[in-house]
Motif scaffolding. Structure first.
Motif, PDB file in Angstrom:
ATOM      1  N   LEU A 175       0.831  -1.204   0.000  1.00  0.00           N
ATOM      2  CA  LEU A 175       0.000   0.000   0.000  1.00  0.00           C
ATOM      3  C   LEU A 175       0.867   1.257   0.000  1.00  0.00           C
ATOM      4  O   LEU A 175       0.593   2.217  -0.733  1.00  0.00           O
ATOM      5  CB  LEU A 175      -0.920  -0.009   1.226  1.00  0.00           C
ATOM      6  N   LEU A 176       1.929   1.245   0.802  1.00  0.00           N
ATOM      7  CA  LEU A 176       2.827   2.397   0.848  1.00  0.00           C
ATOM      8  C   LEU A 176       3.467   2.633  -0.517  1.00  0.00           C
ATOM      9  O   LEU A 176       3.593   3.775  -0.960  1.00  0.00           O
ATOM     10  CB  LEU A 176       3.921   2.172   1.887  1.00  0.00           C
ATOM     11  N   ALA A 177       3.849   1.548  -1.185  1.00  0.00           N
ATOM     12  CA  ALA A 177       4.466   1.686  -2.505  1.00  0.00           C
ATOM     13  C   ALA A 177       3.512   2.391  -3.457  1.00  0.00           C
ATOM     14  O   ALA A 177       3.895   3.299  -4.192  1.00  0.00           O
ATOM     15  CB  ALA A 177       4.859   0.321  -3.051  1.00  0.00           C
ATOM     16  N   VAL A 178       2.235   1.974  -3.419  1.00  0.00           N
ATOM     17  CA  VAL A 178       1.258   2.566  -4.336  1.00  0.00           C
ATOM     18  C   VAL A 178       1.009   4.029  -3.992  1.00  0.00           C
ATOM     19  O   VAL A 178       1.001   4.904  -4.864  1.00  0.00           O
ATOM     20  CB  VAL A 178      -0.067   1.774  -4.291  1.00  0.00           C
ATOM     21  N   ILE A 179       0.827   4.307  -2.703  1.00  0.00           N
ATOM     22  CA  ILE A 179       0.433   5.662  -2.316  1.00  0.00           C
ATOM     23  C   ILE A 179       1.595   6.642  -2.452  1.00  0.00           C
ATOM     24  O   ILE A 179       1.444   7.733  -2.997  1.00  0.00           O
ATOM     25  CB  ILE A 179      -0.112   5.669  -0.881  1.00  0.00           C
ATOM     26  N   LEU A 180       2.771   6.245  -1.965  1.00  0.00           N
ATOM     27  CA  LEU A 180       3.892   7.163  -2.026  1.00  0.00           C
ATOM     28  C   LEU A 180       4.391   7.316  -3.456  1.00  0.00           C
ATOM     29  O   LEU A 180       4.842   8.379  -3.862  1.00  0.00           O
ATOM     30  CB  LEU A 180       5.026   6.701  -1.113  1.00  0.00           C
ATOM     31  N   GLY A 181       4.313   6.261  -4.244  1.00  0.00           N
ATOM     32  CA  GLY A 181       4.779   6.338  -5.620  1.00  0.00           C
ATOM     33  C   GLY A 181       3.932   7.260  -6.473  1.00  0.00           C
ATOM     34  O   GLY A 181       4.434   7.929  -7.363  1.00  0.00           O
ATOM     35  N   GLY A 182       2.665   7.290  -6.196  1.00  0.00           N
ATOM     36  CA  GLY A 182       1.780   8.123  -7.005  1.00  0.00           C
ATOM     37  C   GLY A 182       0.594   7.307  -7.421  1.00  0.00           C
ATOM     38  O   GLY A 182       0.686   6.498  -8.343  1.00  0.00           O
ATOM     39  N   MET A 183      -0.501   7.506  -6.724  1.00  0.00           N
ATOM     40  CA  MET A 183      -1.665   6.672  -6.979  1.00  0.00           C
ATOM     41  C   MET A 183      -2.134   6.791  -8.414  1.00  0.00           C
ATOM     42  O   MET A 183      -2.328   7.889  -8.917  1.00  0.00           O
ATOM     43  CB  MET A 183      -2.786   7.121  -6.059  1.00  0.00           C
ATOM     44  N   GLY A 184      -2.309   5.668  -9.051  1.00  0.00           N
ATOM     45  CA  GLY A 184      -2.909   5.676 -10.370  1.00  0.00           C
ATOM     46  C   GLY A 184      -1.910   5.789 -11.503  1.00  0.00           C
ATOM     47  O   GLY A 184      -2.196   5.445 -12.628  1.00  0.00           O
ATOM     48  N   LYS A 185      -0.715   6.264 -11.222  1.00  0.00           N
ATOM     49  CA  LYS A 185       0.257   6.485 -12.289  1.00  0.00           C
ATOM     50  C   LYS A 185       1.180   5.278 -12.391  1.00  0.00           C
ATOM     51  O   LYS A 185       1.894   4.963 -11.422  1.00  0.00           O
ATOM     52  CB  LYS A 185       1.055   7.733 -11.943  1.00  0.00           C
ATOM     53  N   ILE A 186       1.184   4.612 -13.519  1.00  0.00           N
ATOM     54  CA  ILE A 186       1.913   3.347 -13.642  1.00  0.00           C
ATOM     55  C   ILE A 186       3.409   3.491 -13.325  1.00  0.00           C
ATOM     56  O   ILE A 186       3.921   2.754 -12.484  1.00  0.00           O
ATOM     57  CB  ILE A 186       1.672   2.703 -15.027  1.00  0.00           C
ATOM     58  N   PRO A 187       4.133   4.441 -13.955  1.00  0.00           N
ATOM     59  CA  PRO A 187       5.568   4.533 -13.623  1.00  0.00           C
ATOM     60  C   PRO A 187       5.798   4.879 -12.156  1.00  0.00           C
ATOM     61  O   PRO A 187       6.731   4.362 -11.529  1.00  0.00           O
ATOM     62  CB  PRO A 187       6.077   5.671 -14.511  1.00  0.00           C
ATOM     63  N   GLY A 188       4.932   5.731 -11.603  1.00  0.00           N
ATOM     64  CA  GLY A 188       5.071   6.112 -10.192  1.00  0.00           C
ATOM     65  C   GLY A 188       4.933   4.907  -9.289  1.00  0.00           C
ATOM     66  O   GLY A 188       5.726   4.699  -8.363  1.00  0.00           O
ATOM     67  N   VAL A 189       3.918   4.087  -9.575  1.00  0.00           N
ATOM     68  CA  VAL A 189       3.669   2.902  -8.758  1.00  0.00           C
ATOM     69  C   VAL A 189       4.847   1.931  -8.838  1.00  0.00           C
ATOM     70  O   VAL A 189       5.309   1.394  -7.826  1.00  0.00           O
ATOM     71  CB  VAL A 189       2.367   2.215  -9.229  1.00  0.00           C
ATOM     72  N   ILE A 190       5.370   1.747 -10.056  1.00  0.00           N
ATOM     73  CA  ILE A 190       6.500   0.826 -10.225  1.00  0.00           C
ATOM     74  C   ILE A 190       7.725   1.372  -9.496  1.00  0.00           C
ATOM     75  O   ILE A 190       8.415   0.639  -8.771  1.00  0.00           O
ATOM     76  CB  ILE A 190       6.807   0.600 -11.723  1.00  0.00           C
ATOM     77  N   ALA A 191       7.960   2.690  -9.642  1.00  0.00           N
ATOM     78  CA  ALA A 191       9.104   3.289  -8.956  1.00  0.00           C
ATOM     79  C   ALA A 191       8.967   3.111  -7.448  1.00  0.00           C
ATOM     80  O   ALA A 191       9.926   2.752  -6.753  1.00  0.00           O
ATOM     81  CB  ALA A 191       9.212   4.767  -9.304  1.00  0.00           C
ATOM     82  N   GLY A 192       7.750   3.329  -6.934  1.00  0.00           N
ATOM     83  CA  GLY A 192       7.501   3.153  -5.499  1.00  0.00           C
ATOM     84  C   GLY A 192       7.817   1.731  -5.072  1.00  0.00           C
ATOM     85  O   GLY A 192       8.484   1.498  -4.056  1.00  0.00           O
ATOM     86  N   ALA A 193       7.361   0.749  -5.864  1.00  0.00           N
ATOM     87  CA  ALA A 193       7.561  -0.654  -5.510  1.00  0.00           C
ATOM     88  C   ALA A 193       9.048  -1.002  -5.520  1.00  0.00           C
ATOM     89  O   ALA A 193       9.551  -1.658  -4.600  1.00  0.00           O
ATOM     90  CB  ALA A 193       6.805  -1.552  -6.483  1.00  0.00           C
ATOM     91  N   VAL A 194       9.752  -0.552  -6.549  1.00  0.00           N
ATOM     92  CA  VAL A 194      11.182  -0.869  -6.636  1.00  0.00           C
ATOM     93  C   VAL A 194      11.921  -0.229  -5.462  1.00  0.00           C
ATOM     94  O   VAL A 194      12.772  -0.850  -4.825  1.00  0.00           O
ATOM     95  CB  VAL A 194      11.756  -0.392  -7.994  1.00  0.00           C
ATOM     96  N   PHE A 195      11.520   0.996  -5.128  1.00  0.00           N
ATOM     97  CA  PHE A 195      12.126   1.670  -3.982  1.00  0.00           C
ATOM     98  C   PHE A 195      11.947   0.826  -2.713  1.00  0.00           C
ATOM     99  O   PHE A 195      12.889   0.601  -1.968  1.00  0.00           O
ATOM    100  CB  PHE A 195      11.496   3.052  -3.800  1.00  0.00           C
ATOM    101  N   PHE A 196      10.716   0.333  -2.500  1.00  0.00           N
ATOM    102  CA  PHE A 196      10.457  -0.430  -1.277  1.00  0.00           C
ATOM    103  C   PHE A 196      11.184  -1.762  -1.251  1.00  0.00           C
ATOM    104  O   PHE A 196      11.510  -2.290  -0.199  1.00  0.00           O
ATOM    105  CB  PHE A 196       8.952  -0.656  -1.091  1.00  0.00           C
ATOM    106  N   ALA A 197      11.432  -2.315  -2.447  1.00  0.00           N
ATOM    107  CA  ALA A 197      12.137  -3.599  -2.493  1.00  0.00           C
ATOM    108  C   ALA A 197      13.635  -3.398  -2.290  1.00  0.00           C
ATOM    109  O   ALA A 197      14.295  -4.215  -1.645  1.00  0.00           O
ATOM    110  CB  ALA A 197      11.875  -4.289  -3.825  1.00  0.00           C
ATOM    111  N   VAL A 198      14.163  -2.308  -2.831  1.00  0.00           N
ATOM    112  CA  VAL A 198      15.605  -2.116  -2.813  1.00  0.00           C
ATOM    113  C   VAL A 198      16.067  -1.449  -1.522  1.00  0.00           C
ATOM    114  O   VAL A 198      17.163  -1.714  -1.028  1.00  0.00           O
ATOM    115  CB  VAL A 198      16.052  -1.305  -4.059  1.00  0.00           C
ATOM    116  N   PHE A 199      15.200  -0.607  -0.949  1.00  0.00           N
ATOM    117  CA  PHE A 199      15.561   0.148   0.251  1.00  0.00           C
ATOM    118  C   PHE A 199      16.137  -0.719   1.380  1.00  0.00           C
ATOM    119  O   PHE A 199      17.218  -0.432   1.892  1.00  0.00           O
ATOM    120  CB  PHE A 199      14.324   0.918   0.742  1.00  0.00           C
ATOM    121  N   PRO A 200      15.452  -1.825   1.767  1.00  0.00           N
ATOM    122  CA  PRO A 200      16.024  -2.654   2.851  1.00  0.00           C
ATOM    123  C   PRO A 200      17.371  -3.263   2.470  1.00  0.00           C
ATOM    124  O   PRO A 200      18.219  -3.486   3.331  1.00  0.00           O
ATOM    125  CB  PRO A 200      14.985  -3.759   3.057  1.00  0.00           C
ATOM    126  N   GLU A 201      17.578  -3.512   1.169  1.00  0.00           N
ATOM    127  CA  GLU A 201      18.865  -4.054   0.722  1.00  0.00           C
ATOM    128  C   GLU A 201      19.988  -3.050   0.984  1.00  0.00           C
ATOM    129  O   GLU A 201      21.068  -3.408   1.452  1.00  0.00           O
ATOM    130  CB  GLU A 201      18.819  -4.360  -0.779  1.00  0.00           C
TER     131      GLU A 201
END
Lengths: 302, 319
Positions: free
Chosen positions: B252-278
């Motif tokens: 949910l955070l990935a979707v909301i922080l990335g930019g609700m509704g915007k495909i590149p924003g959502v993907i960027a948010g998701a990648v950020f959340f996956a890579v951040f803990p690494e």
């Protein structure tokens, strides 16, 4: 133990559980009634209340013990929780009152994450144990049925608090203002009611009630953990829905009913299924009677 | 992977960049090691989940707090059919779609008739039901979950290496982006946007809001379920801990922080959340307190920039 005694014993357990749910559900319901926000952080405020109660009790242990210390700790927890509720309302929710409901809800999730993780980091994810020094087995025996003094005090406190709240909302000027704001905020403003102040007060009141529940739970269960607010948050919401969200007597009734149902369910099914049972009731309730037992049919105005 | 068309005014620059990025993603395994592939795979996995949830949250404005349950349902359906019934992985996919649809109808049909915010708590409760059920039943392997799920074969090639899964998930991301894009630009997608912006007005204009909300919820659930099946065979082991509330909150955070509704924003948010803990794995305090920062970030973003960091541009909107 005969069947009847078993039923009565589970009834007592259910009432205790139910009064916790009811106290937390009241805060949910009041806030929902007044600004239509599912205050997602409410369960975490309950958890904070329990932690404050435990800490203050520890600090007081040199001067006080037994019930007076418990009472002081719970009062301290109420004040701190009220302050926390007010801060959340003032800085997170108030700027968003005109925004879409989704933004408000997501903000509530954010507030919940903040409180939850702050406590998690402070306590290092470890549970803390609480020993009130009270005799947890002393009580009155009627046949095979035992009601401990602690249980009796818990029930009495919950009943008094709920009675007090009903009187406050039904018979004071502020209580009337709360009910009026729930009906129509704009008109209230025109009538000279300080809407923001009353909303702030509602948050403080709801949070204080959750802290009472948290403090009592701390005494009753003897341990406190950062994630204890999560499940009770959903269950209190279930209780509020059963009673009719926005309705004060509904929240009390719903809480007690859910507690009793859960105690019965635990007896009939394996206890590992008890949360499934409670959330199943929530979904069932929304299908059968979404306005709850005491809720009025909601007429949406534009 | 990222479609940057909205940013550019030129008609060809957007598609050009998209093709360039796609070529880079395709060629990347030639130059990188397994670690990079696994991290990127993880990013794509979250991107799939975020794209699925985006249809519910971003397009339709519904709040789903139990998205992990959708993905658990897919993972367990595939796992059980393969382990207990010996099905081929690819044959489980239609079943996953079916089960996901049924679960979405079970939860969504009674709830979506009501105020939208009821869905938040009901999905949360349902996610707990799914998780506890998975923990208690024998067929789901109780607390330890299912393991030794067989790797599937594709055109005679058994998918075992990181590079295989990199390409499988890349194809899935492209597929999900395509689906999202088609949903967004269809009549149905415009109805969803209308519901998100003003549900009452949408209803007044004759949009059957309950039905459209349910459709959006069902599509999101199916995408989550399918992602879950692929997750199960990629990991070969699934357990109830993978599907707790933290997982739902992350998506949910990935979707909301990335930019609700915007495909590149959502993907960027998701990648950020996956890579951040690494990246911050070895930094002592941030590792534990990261959800605390995200919570603060969430509140601040909602107040200051409620549309997310890279939101959808309103087309022909009045304000």
């Amino acid at each position: 133990m005969s069947t009847w005694e078993l039923i009565l014993q589970q009834g007592v357990n259910g009432l205790i559980l139910g009064s916790f749910y009811a106290l937390v559900a009241l805060g949910y319901s009041m806030v929902y009634g007044i600004i239509k926000l599912l205050n997602f952080a409410h369960g975490d405020i309950y958890m904070t209340g329990a932690f404050v109660c435990l800490s203050v009790f520890g600090a007081l242990s040199r001067f006080l013990s037994g019930w007076p210390a418990v009472a002081c700790s719970i009062v301290a927890a109420m004040f701190l929780a009220a302050a926390l509720g007010f801060l959340a309302q003032r800085f997170a929710y108030r700027p968003l009152l005109g925004a879409p409901r989704l933004s408000l809800l997501i903000t509530a999730i954010g507030v919940s994450l903040v409180i939850y993780n702050t406590v998690m980091v402070i306590t290092n994810s470890q549970p803390l144990f609480f020993s009130s020094g009270l005799d947890s087995s002393a009580g009155i025996k009627i046949g095979g049925l035992t009601v401990t003094y602690i249980q009796m005090v818990l029930l009495a406190v919950s009943a008094l608090v709920m009675l007090g709240l009903s009187l406050f909302i039904g018979h004071t000027k502020t209580g009337r203002a709360m009910r009026a704001i729930a009906l129509d905020q704009d008109t209230c403003r025109l009538m000279g009611i300080n809407v923001n102040k009353v909303i702030g007060l509602t948050f403080m009141l709801g949070s204080a009630l959750a802290a009472i529940a948290g403090g009592l739970a701390c005494v009753y269960y003897g341990n406190v953990q950062y994630n204890m607010g999560y499940t009770i948050g959903i269950k209190a919401f279930t209780a509020a829905v059963i009673g009719g969200i926005g309705s004060i007597p509904g929240a009390m009734l719903g809480g007690l009913l859910l507690g009793l149902l859960e105690a019965t369910g635990t007896q009939l099914l394996d206890s590992s299924w008890k949360d499934v049972f409670a959330f199943g009731i929530l979904i069932l309730m929304l299908i059968v009677r979404p306005n709850g037992l005491l809720g009025k049919t909601e007429i949406e105005r534009m | 992977m990222i479609k940057a068309k909205e940013m550019m005014n030129s008609k060809w620059l957007g598609p050009g960049m998209l093709l360039g990025l796609l070529a880079a993603m395709l060629a990347l395994p030639l130059f990188s090691n397994d670690y990079v592939l696994i991290v990127l795979w993880n990013g794509m996995f979250y991107a799939l989940l975020a794209l699925g949830l985006n249809i519910i949250v971003g397009y339709c404005g519904l709040c789903d707090l139990g998205y992990a349950a959708k993905f658990a349902i897919g993972a367990y359906t595939t796992g059980i059919l393969m382990k207990s019934f010996g099905w081929n992985f690819w044959l489980t996919l239609p079943m996953v779609v079916l089960v996901s649809l049924l679960a979405a109808i079970l939860v969504g049909a009674p709830t979506l008739k009501l105020r939208s915010d009821y869905l938040a708590i009901v999905t949360l409760g349902f996610a707990e039901i799914v998780r506890i059920t998975a923990r208690n039943l024998d067929i789901t392997g109780s607390a330890s979950g299912l393991n030794a799920i067989a790797r599937p074969e594709l055109f005679g090639l058994r998918l075992t290496k990181s590079i295989h899964w990199y390409y499988v998930f890349l194809v899935l991301v492209i597929l999900f982006v395509f689906i999202s894009h088609r949903v967004r630009s269809s009549r149905f997608g415009r109805a969803l946007a209308y519901i998100r912006e003003d549900e009452d007005a949408a209803r007044a204009m004759g949009v059957n809001t309950t039905r459209y909300k349910l459709y959006a919820y069902m599509i999101g659930a199916v995408l989550g379920g399918v992602t879950g099946s692929f997750f199960a065979v990629r990991m070969t082991a699934i357990s109830p801990q993978s599907f707790d509330f933290t997982q739902s909150a992350n998506i949910l955070l990935a979707v909301i922080l990335g930019g609700m509704g915007k495909i590149p924003g959502v993907i960027a948010g998701a990648v950020f959340f996956a890579v951040f803990p690494e990246i911050f794995r070895d930094v002592p305090f941030i590792g534990d307190a990261r959800m605390l920062f995200f919570g603060i970030l969430l509140v601040v973003v909602m107040i200051v920039r409620p549309q997310g960091f890279w939101p959808e541009r309103k087309r022909g909107a009045l304000k």
